[in-house]
Design an enzyme around this catalytic site. Structure first.
Site, PDB file in Angstrom:
ATOM      1  CB  CYS A  63      -1.043  -0.146   1.139  1.00 57.38           C
ATOM      2  SG  CYS A  63      -1.717   1.625   1.568  1.00 57.38           S
ATOM      3  CB  VAL A 130     -11.055  -2.521   7.676  1.00 58.60           C
ATOM      4  CG1 VAL A 130      -9.954  -3.304   8.336  1.00 58.60           C
ATOM      5  CG2 VAL A 130     -12.321  -2.441   8.766  1.00 58.60           C
ATOM      6  CD  GLU A 147      -5.259  10.543   6.033  1.00 57.20           C
ATOM      7  OE1 GLU A 147      -6.146   9.884   5.652  1.00 57.20           O
ATOM      8  OE2 GLU A 147      -4.551  10.688   5.192  1.00 57.20           O
ATOM      9  CE1 TYR A 194      -5.706   2.588  -4.752  1.00 54.41           C
ATOM     10  CE2 TYR A 194      -4.109   4.314  -5.064  1.00 54.41           C
ATOM     11  CZ  TYR A 194      -4.214   2.920  -4.408  1.00 54.41           C
ATOM     12  OH  TYR A 194      -3.565   2.176  -3.696  1.00 54.41           O
TER      13      TYR A 194
HETATM   14  N1  GSH Z   1      -6.531   7.922   3.566  1.00 57.40           N
HETATM   15  C1  GSH Z   1      -6.030   6.708   3.775  1.00 57.40           C
HETATM   16  C2  GSH Z   1      -6.131   5.854   2.833  1.00 57.40           C
HETATM   17  C3  GSH Z   1      -5.559   4.402   3.432  1.00 57.40           C
HETATM   18  C4  GSH Z   1      -5.972   3.223   2.151  1.00 57.40           C
HETATM   19  O1  GSH Z   1      -7.027   3.564   1.536  1.00 57.40           O
HETATM   20  N2  GSH Z   1      -5.519   2.072   2.033  1.00 57.40           N
HETATM   21  C5  GSH Z   1      -5.817   1.066   1.436  1.00 57.40           C
HETATM   22  C6  GSH Z   1      -4.590   0.155   0.893  1.00 57.40           C
HETATM   23  S1  GSH Z   1      -3.656   0.891  -0.206  1.00 57.40           S
HETATM   24  C7  GSH Z   1      -6.945   0.059   2.310  1.00 57.40           C
HETATM   25  O2  GSH Z   1      -6.448  -0.379   3.200  1.00 57.40           O
HETATM   26  N3  GSH Z   1      -7.841  -0.413   1.539  1.00 57.40           N
HETATM   27  C8  GSH Z   1      -8.668  -1.321   1.988  1.00 57.40           C
HETATM   28  C9  GSH Z   1     -10.133  -0.918   1.855  1.00 57.40           C
HETATM   29  O3  GSH Z   1     -10.651   0.258   1.182  1.00 57.40           O
HETATM   30  O4  GSH Z   1     -11.226  -1.971   2.014  1.00 57.40           O
HETATM   31  C10 GSH Z   1      -4.575   6.939   4.153  1.00 57.40           C
HETATM   32  O5  GSH Z   1      -3.854   7.931   3.510  1.00 57.40           O
HETATM   33  O6  GSH Z   1      -4.041   6.330   5.278  1.00 57.40           O
END
Ligand code: GSH
Length: 332
Positions: A63, A130, A147, A194
């Protein structure tokens, strides 16, 4: 990929798509800050003092958002102060899970099988996504913050007297300019890729991909006479951009249709990316197998058969990425 509703996991799609086909990312939910003395930060409540051994990071090596936190932990020398748990890269019907995969660790703190259990432990009535990264407080058994932009800023700020290799990546005189550039890069590049990949209409995709490449053109010009985004000093904005850049040719180019041109055709951006890649310790934060397997195998809506395009691996094997795969500097 699913969501939690009132503390219960549901294997349903998130509702991050607007009527016009645009992907709109939901805001992260846990927004407390670790500070030097435990006083409250810009958002959330206080009580989270910077201490060695008190906090834990849940990450995925795939990620780009979690990678930001890993980079700070690594280059500031906080490996002993903040330990990590690494999830399996392919999050499917149960979301992120702790299971066998090279370099995945299992949950060292809560012994959870799934990351949603960790969210439920922090808030039994939690509703929302999550996601990683998650910054966990062992003392109060809760999530401090999930975040990444805030996690990196609080690690970079509050741990200054604890970090053996502390460097100021957010110098006061540049603060407002860094914030402004961060926003431009987030909208058009970090989240822009994205938005291209998850667009549901041609029009939404066309607009986003145009803005993405206009932003890359602009940064390539900027880097023509500047080693990093703000001259010869590396700042927070550089690391935030970097985690997207290293995933661009192997993943975003194919998988998210960000293919007006490959990133390697941008001379200045390429030179800049390799300069950051050569920063001590950084190669040890890059796990190419996690990156490839996550995007191509987990995003089944946009790649239903889980086929990995041949060019993805070639891009990771070619310069300047080749050394990244070998992890010659060891785990970080
Ligand atoms: N705004 C958050 C975004 C984090 C995020 O979207 N992480 C993704 C992985 S790259 C995730 O865990 N996605 C799982 C989901 O959306 O269910 C940050 O910057 O920490």
């Amino acid at each position: 990929m699913g969501i939690m509703i009132s503390g219960v996991w549901h294997d349903t799609e998130t509702t991050e798509v607007q009527k016009d086909g645009q992907f709109i990312r939901k805001e992260s939910s846990f927004r407390n800050w670790i500070t030097v003395d435990g006083s409250p930060g810009p958002t959330g409540k206080g009580g989270f003092r910077a201490e060695s051994g008190r906090y834990h990071l849940y990450v995925s090596y795939a990620c780009p958002w979690a990678h930001r936190a890993l980079i700070y932990r690594c280059i500031l020398g906080l490996q002993d102060a903040i330990d990590i748990s690494v999830v399996h890269p392919v999050n499917l019907e149960n979301g992120w899970e702790f299971s066998d995969y090279p370099a995945a660790t299992g949950d060292k703190i809560n012994s959870a099988r799934y990351l949603y259990e960790v969210y439920a432990r922090a808030d039994p009535s939690y509703s929302g996504k999550v996601t990683v990264p998650v910054l966990w407080d062992l003392e109060t058994s809760t999530i401090v913050n999930n975040e990444s932009s805030e996690v990196m800023r609080m690690i970079g700020g509050a741990f200054r007297s604890i970090a053996p290799n502390w460097i100021d990546f957010y110098p006061e005189d540049l603060g407002p300019s860094i914030d402004e550039l961060n926003e431009f890069i987030y909208v058009n590049i970090n989240n822009g890729v994205y938005r291209c990949g998850f667009a549901r209409t041609q029009d939404a995709y066309d607009k986003t991909v145009t803005a993405l490449f206009a932003a890359l053109d602009k940064l390539d010009d900027r880097l023509n006479d500047s080693q990093y985004l703000f001259g010869d000093r590396i700042v927070e904005a550089d690391w935030r951009l970097f985690t997207t850049l290293i995933r661009f040719d192997p993943v975003y180019y194919f998988h998210f249709k960000c293919n007006r041109r490959p990133l390697r055709s941008y001379i200045n951006i390429m030179r800049y990316t390799s300069d950051l890649l050569n920063y001590p310790g950084i190669r040890g934060t890059i796990y190419t197998d996690h990156i490839i397997d996550h995007y191509y195998l987990a995003h089944r809506r946009i790649n239903p058969m889980g086929i990995i395009p041949v060019g993805a691996r070639m891009n990771l094997d070619g310069p300047p990425w080749r050394k990244a795969a070998s992890k010659e500097e060891g785990a970080c």
